[in-house]
Write an enzyme that holds these catalytic residues in place. Structure first.
Site, PDB file in Angstrom:
ATOM      1  N   GLY A  58       0.811  -1.216   0.000  1.00  0.00           N
ATOM      2  CA  GLY A  58       0.000   0.000   0.000  1.00  0.00           C
ATOM      3  C   GLY A  58       0.843   1.264   0.000  1.00  0.00           C
ATOM      4  N   ARG A 113      16.798  10.720  -1.510  1.00  0.00           N
ATOM      5  CA  ARG A 113      16.138  10.933  -2.787  1.00  0.00           C
ATOM      6  C   ARG A 113      14.659  10.539  -2.690  1.00  0.00           C
ATOM      7  NH1 ARG A 113      18.147   7.603  -8.054  1.00  0.00           N
ATOM      8  NH2 ARG A 113      17.055   8.789  -9.665  1.00  0.00           N
ATOM      9  N   PRO A 165       7.138  12.105  -5.176  1.00  0.00           N
ATOM     10  CA  PRO A 165       6.655  12.962  -4.094  1.00  0.00           C
ATOM     11  C   PRO A 165       5.201  12.702  -3.712  1.00  0.00           C
ATOM     12  CG  PRO A 165       7.227  14.255  -6.065  1.00  0.00           C
ATOM     13  CD  PRO A 165       7.636  12.850  -6.335  1.00  0.00           C
ATOM     14  N   GLN A 223       2.641   8.616   2.352  1.00  0.00           N
ATOM     15  CA  GLN A 223       3.191   7.832   3.453  1.00  0.00           C
ATOM     16  C   GLN A 223       3.417   8.696   4.681  1.00  0.00           C
ATOM     17  OE1 GLN A 223       3.882   4.398   3.857  1.00  0.00           O
ATOM     18  NE2 GLN A 223       2.370   4.631   2.248  1.00  0.00           N
ATOM     19  N   LYS A 278      16.292   6.973   1.310  1.00  0.00           N
ATOM     20  CA  LYS A 278      16.096   6.605   2.713  1.00  0.00           C
ATOM     21  C   LYS A 278      14.617   6.234   2.832  1.00  0.00           C
ATOM     22  CE  LYS A 278      19.514   9.746   4.783  1.00  0.00           C
ATOM     23  NZ  LYS A 278      19.663  10.880   5.730  1.00  0.00           N
ATOM     24  N   GLY A 279      14.318   5.150   3.437  1.00  0.00           N
ATOM     25  CA  GLY A 279      12.910   4.758   3.543  1.00  0.00           C
ATOM     26  C   GLY A 279      12.137   5.775   4.345  1.00  0.00           C
ATOM     27  N   GLY A 304       8.440   5.079   4.967  1.00  0.00           N
ATOM     28  CA  GLY A 304       7.127   4.537   5.330  1.00  0.00           C
ATOM     29  C   GLY A 304       6.875   4.525   6.822  1.00  0.00           C
ATOM     30  N   GLU A 305       7.945   4.530   7.597  1.00  0.00           N
ATOM     31  CA  GLU A 305       7.784   4.457   9.049  1.00  0.00           C
ATOM     32  C   GLU A 305       8.298   5.706   9.752  1.00  0.00           C
ATOM     33  OE1 GLU A 305       8.355   0.069  10.433  1.00  0.00           O
ATOM     34  OE2 GLU A 305       9.468   0.311   8.578  1.00  0.00           O
TER      35      GLU A 305
HETATM   36 MO1  MOS Z   1       7.271  -2.764   9.419  1.00  0.00          MO
HETATM   37  S1  MOS Z   1       6.516  -2.672  11.316  1.00  0.00           S
HETATM   38  O1  MOS Z   1       8.923  -2.817   9.694  1.00  0.00           O
HETATM   39  O2  MOS Z   1       6.570  -4.172   8.768  1.00  0.00           O
END
Ligand code: MOS
Length: 754
Positions: free
Chosen positions: A464, A639, A643, A649, A712-713, A715-716
């Site tokens: 997602g 990078r 966007p 996210q 750099k990720g 999502g979290e």
């Molecule tokens: Mo995520 S909590 O690292 O799946």
């Protein structure tokens, strides 16, 4: 690259054409329902299946007696997940533990029969949580590779004693459940000894390896398919015992079997975010420089599993502290084994740290932004290693300007209650977001046709976040195509092995592998172009653009001409990307189920993404109602591939953080060690009415060290820090410190009465 391309699968999703695993149409499908325990601690005395088996249409009641000895593999992977083998042991470790699976012709028959399975127990009194008697406390350090040791530097005790300004405070974060919209489910089908499992999963490559162990099979005969996933957030990362149990049931009834869990069952048969308790001590000089920092954490876990997040791995390195002391302990209770949930270590531990930073800034009489600036660092205070890049203060400056932080400074930075608006007490607050930049091995195959169409394949997952779109953009850019000409296949263990969709690794890992495969195809085309076109100046001047091969400024050739020269209609390359510093054979290890995630603080340099979040909070003076009309976050994450998906996210993360701050909590009944609010009616998450203004600022940052994609990720990243920014604003509004999340109006009322 870097274009705000809309999701290539967006239309499929909103028109119902995207096929989620439980939607897979199968001929002669049987339906399964899990039977789960009604006690949290004890032993199974007897499971009486007579009445259940007698219901017309029942095909199988799979109990421990029937399954024993067949599903015995150790726990999944190297990270967190349960080692409980519910169909192989008589011990009850937690409420809602899987006890049996009933398979029937229809869902209704299976449910009726499941209700008739009669279980008698030998009952023990459970310990439900931190304050229960009978819990066991063990060291967190070394419990998992995720948290090898408690970071330490210098002599904390001496530095703390000598510090003129000190803080000693305790913070609590609640247990939370992921509640993905898509329920947990397993569908298993056998075909001549080959097993196909359709299940929402964040790690099909790993699950195939683990299923092979559990079912004592050759992994080559197993396929795990998870093409679309309706939310995961960590909950679909570790495989749970149900998967192999449903596969076994399907083998026994010789039909495909589907088991869709109820939402309540998801609370106990999947993982959750454990509650934490944290004590923070901080000492500083009058100049605002921190000299001593201690962060101790207690995390809840199950009796059999030492699941640890150890967020001090991150908090110990965030500022120039001087002496650092940390210690993480696990509190073992009669609960199911916790697991990863969006920013597993950072969300709870950075809440504690950033609340403490706010309190310390007040003690020092400093603007909380300036307090962070005074203690900003480009090197790890624990190891001395440098950060590859760290744009924290740029994030603060950009977010502060966009948010209007000056209003708080003008009102007197530590004058609480000064911004009252009628019955509403208004407060402004801020906090830091931080998340390790991690990357994992990944394989990908790319095929390019003479007609200018590309196919990208990897078993990595679209949970997602938009990674399918970003992978298409990466291939399109590298091969000179438009995004519409690229098809991406993901989420199938039959494809080249991709990483676990965890640790925010997907974009960096997948794009690095796709770039490698595209590069190989480009090289073949370059060599073809180099023959009898006169030599192109350099390989660098050779680019693919708009379906053409551009040899240099003067010459170009259609792709089809180069394919003709090569005597083929398509070119294909399979590439394996292993991040620098990976163990040898990392991609093969990945196929064996080892995610191989590296980065963060574990390598020779520190890799982290940063952000700064500002919020406005309004608290009703009479009712204690808490509103958050505005959130502004600025984030620097290397990078930005897209966007639009990045913004989504980060915005989703901040909204999640708002939920963690004000709403979310799994309420555990202390007598029965049971989650009480196990549905979306009682488990509160933010709804539209709770979310007013959210602004995301992407701060440009270039980091060529983190990985070939420079990504750099993120999502979290967005949900880290939000809850402490809200706590900070709440204090500014009311003059009351809340140190526990969620911060609900009942706590405001209690404080008002106190
Ligand atoms: Mo995520 S909590 O690292 O799946």
């Amino acid at each position: 690259m870097g274009a705000p391309v809309a999701r290539i699968d967006g239309r499929l999703k909103v028109t119902g054409q995207a096929r989620y695993p439980a939607d897979t149409p199968l001929h002669n499908l049987a339906h399964a329902v899990m039977v789960t325990s009604t006690i949290a601690r004890g032993r199974i005395r007897r499971v009486d299946t007579t009445a259940a088996a007698a219901v017309p249409g029942v095909l199988l009641v799979l109990t421990r007696d029937r399954a024993r000895g067949q599903l015995t593999a150790p726990k999944f992977g190297t990270g967190g997940s349960t080692s409980i083998q519910p169909l192989n042991e008589e011990r009850i470790w937690h409420d809602g533990q899987m006890l049996a699976i009933v398979v029937a012709e229809t869902q209704e028959v299976a449910q009726e029969a499941a209700d008739l399975v009669a279980v008698t127990y030998d009952h023990d009194t459970p310990s439900a949580g931190f304050d229960a008697s009978g819990v066991e406390i063990v060291a967190g350090a070394g419990a998992s590779p995720m948290y090898p040791e408690d970071p330490k530097a210098g002599d904390f005790d001496t530095a703390f004693k000598a510090a003129p300004v000190v803080l000693d405070a305790t913070y609590n974060t609640a247990a939370q459940h992921h509640n993905p919209m898509e329920l947990f489910s397993t569908t298993a089908e056998w075909n001549n000894g080959h097993l196909t499992v359709y299940e929402p999963s964040q790690f099909v490559a790993g699950w195939r390896a683990q299923l092979a162990k559990q079912l004592d099979m050759d992994a080559a005969n197993i396929r795990v398919v998870s093409e679309y996933i309706g939310g995961a957030f960590g909950s679909k990362g570790p495989m749970t015992p149900r998967t192999a149990a449903v596969a076994l049931a399907a083998r026994l009834v010789q039909r495909p079997v589907r088991c869709v869990c109820t939402r309540a069952q998801g609370y106990t048969t999947a993982t959750f975010r454990a509650e934490t308790r944290q004590r923070i001590r901080m000492g500083a000089g009058r100049d605002g420089k921190i000299r001593a920092f201690s962060h101790e954490g207690w995390e809840l876990t199950s009796r059999p599993d030492d699941y640890v997040v150890g967020g001090t791995e991150t908090t110990a390195r965030l500022y120039a502290y001087g002496a650092v002391h940390t210690k993480v302990q696990l509190v073992k209770a009669d609960r199911n084994t916790p697991g990863y949930m969006r920013s597993p270590p950072e969300t709870p531990y950075v809440f504690g740290l950033e609340c403490a930073m706010d309190e310390m800034a007040e003690k020092l009489g400093l603007d909380p932004v300036e307090f962070r600036r005074v203690n900003d660092t480009q090197a790890d205070p624990v190891s001395g290693k440098r950060y590859t890049s760290r744009s924290l203060m740029r994030c603060y400056d950009e977010a502060a300007a966009a948010f209007g932080w000056q209003r708080r400074l003008d009102a007197g930075v530590w004058k609480t209650g000064a911004m009252r608006d009628g019955d509403w007490l208004v407060g402004l607050g801020c906090a830091t977001a931080i998340y390790p930049t991690q990357v994992a091995p990944c394989a990908a195959r790319v095929r390019l046709t003479a007609g200018g169409k590309a196919l990208v394949q990897t078993s990595a997952h679209e949970i997602g976040t938009g990674v399918r779109t970003v992978a298409a953009q990466t291939a399109a850019q590298a091969l000179g195509l438009s995004v519409e000409d690229v098809t991406v296949e993901m989420g199938d263990s039959a494809l080249p092995a991709g990483p676990v969709a965890g640790g925010s690794v997907s974009t960096a890992s997948v794009c690095s592998a796709v770039l490698k495969a595209c590069g190989a195809i480009r090289d073949k085309l370059y060599r073809a172009a180099a023959v009898n076109s006169g030599p192109p100046a350099t390989p660098e001047s050779f680019t693919l653009r708009d379906g053409m091969a551009v040899l240099d400024s003067g010459r170009s050739a259609p792709l089809s001409a180069l394919f003709q020269k090569l005597g083929t209609t398509q070119l294909e390359d399979y590439a394996e990307f292993a991040p620098e510093g990976s163990a040898p054979g990392a991609v093969e290890q990945l196929r064996q189920g080892n995610p191989g995630i590296i980065g963060g603080a574990k390598g020779p340099v520190l890799m982290y993404a940063f952000g700064a979040e500002f919020v406005e909070v309004r608290v009703h003076a009479r009712t204690g109602e808490i509103r958050v009309p505005r959130m502004v976050g600025a984030f620097a994450a290397g990078r930005i591939m897209n966007p639009r998906t990045a913004r989504s996210q980060l915005m989703g993360g901040m909204i999640w953080g708002l939920g963690a701050a004000l709403h979310e909590m799994t309420e555990i009944d202390p007598r029965h060690a049971r989650a009480v609010n196990r549905d979306l009616q009682d488990y509160l998450v933010p709804v539209n009415a709770d979310v007013e203004g959210v602004e995301v600022i992407l701060v440009p940052e270039t980091d060529t060290e983190v990985n070939p994609a420079g990504v750099k990720g993120l999502g979290e990243l967005g949900n880290v820090g939000t809850s402490s920014a809200i706590a900070s604003a709440l204090y500014h509004a009311t003059g009351r410190r809340l140190r526990d999340i969620p911060m609900r109006l009942d706590k405001m009322l209690q404080l008002q009465q106190a």
